[in-house]
Design a protein around this motif. Sequence first.
Motif, PDB file in Angstrom:
ATOM      1  N   HIS A 111       0.839  -1.197   0.000  1.00  0.00           N
ATOM      2  CA  HIS A 111       0.000   0.000   0.000  1.00  0.00           C
ATOM      3  C   HIS A 111       0.876   1.250   0.000  1.00  0.00           C
ATOM      4  N   TRP A 191      -4.826   5.792   1.714  1.00  0.00           N
ATOM      5  CA  TRP A 191      -3.981   4.765   1.114  1.00  0.00           C
ATOM      6  C   TRP A 191      -4.681   4.097  -0.072  1.00  0.00           C
ATOM      7  N   SER A 193      -3.778   0.587  -2.903  1.00  0.00           N
ATOM      8  CA  SER A 193      -2.918  -0.554  -3.172  1.00  0.00           C
ATOM      9  C   SER A 193      -1.831  -0.148  -4.157  1.00  0.00           C
TER      10      SER A 193
END
Length: 228
Positions: A111, A191, A193
């Motif tokens: 992340h 955040w 990925s």
Amino acid sequence: MHGEGMMTFVGVFVVLMLVVGVGAAIWQAKKTRERREALAAWARQRGWAYADDVPTVHEGLHGGPFNKGHSRKTTEAVWGTFEGREAMSSRYTYLVTTSNGKTTTTHTYHHHVLSMVLPARLPFIELKDEGFFKGRDIQFEDAAFNDAWNVQGDDPRAVSDVIHPRMMQRLMQPDLRGANILFEAGRIFLWRSGQPEVPAIDPGLRMVAEVVDLIPGFVWDNARGQGV
């Protein structure tokens, strides 16, 4: 195919797989080194700090990806002042190991995390993509927003104060779709990925700052007065 021929075929296949695996590992190491060098150079130019490993940054957090899996690490971190606020960009990884009784599989999750210190400590609030996190959550009058975002929080009233109509409009813009947002421990975290890349830092932190700027003043006053 005769036994000897089969053995030869299997041997060649194994060697090829080893070569491919070694090549992939070398390529990945090269990409990681280049990314870290770019982040460190960017930090120096900005007067920010850089560290390959920051072991305690996300310890103790309960939301987002920060309490999942094992072997959790915060790496490739840059931090400094962004528009007058203390901010950070980092790479956060954790491992999830599963077993069916016969075989064990471990998957690594990556992340890119952006965070910013808040003017005051807010109650826990987490916003995730509703498409991936269907289930019971706090509902709002805007049906489209409910369909897009899954919102959880310790204090529903505080959540409604933070997620007001103008905030909903901002969260529904394309640049924030697919992101995840967490208010916890006196910070806001955003955040996605993937790996941190230099071109994504400034736009990402600007989005975070815009979200913070949309929180009404009375929310900060309440937070300071209640000592949340």
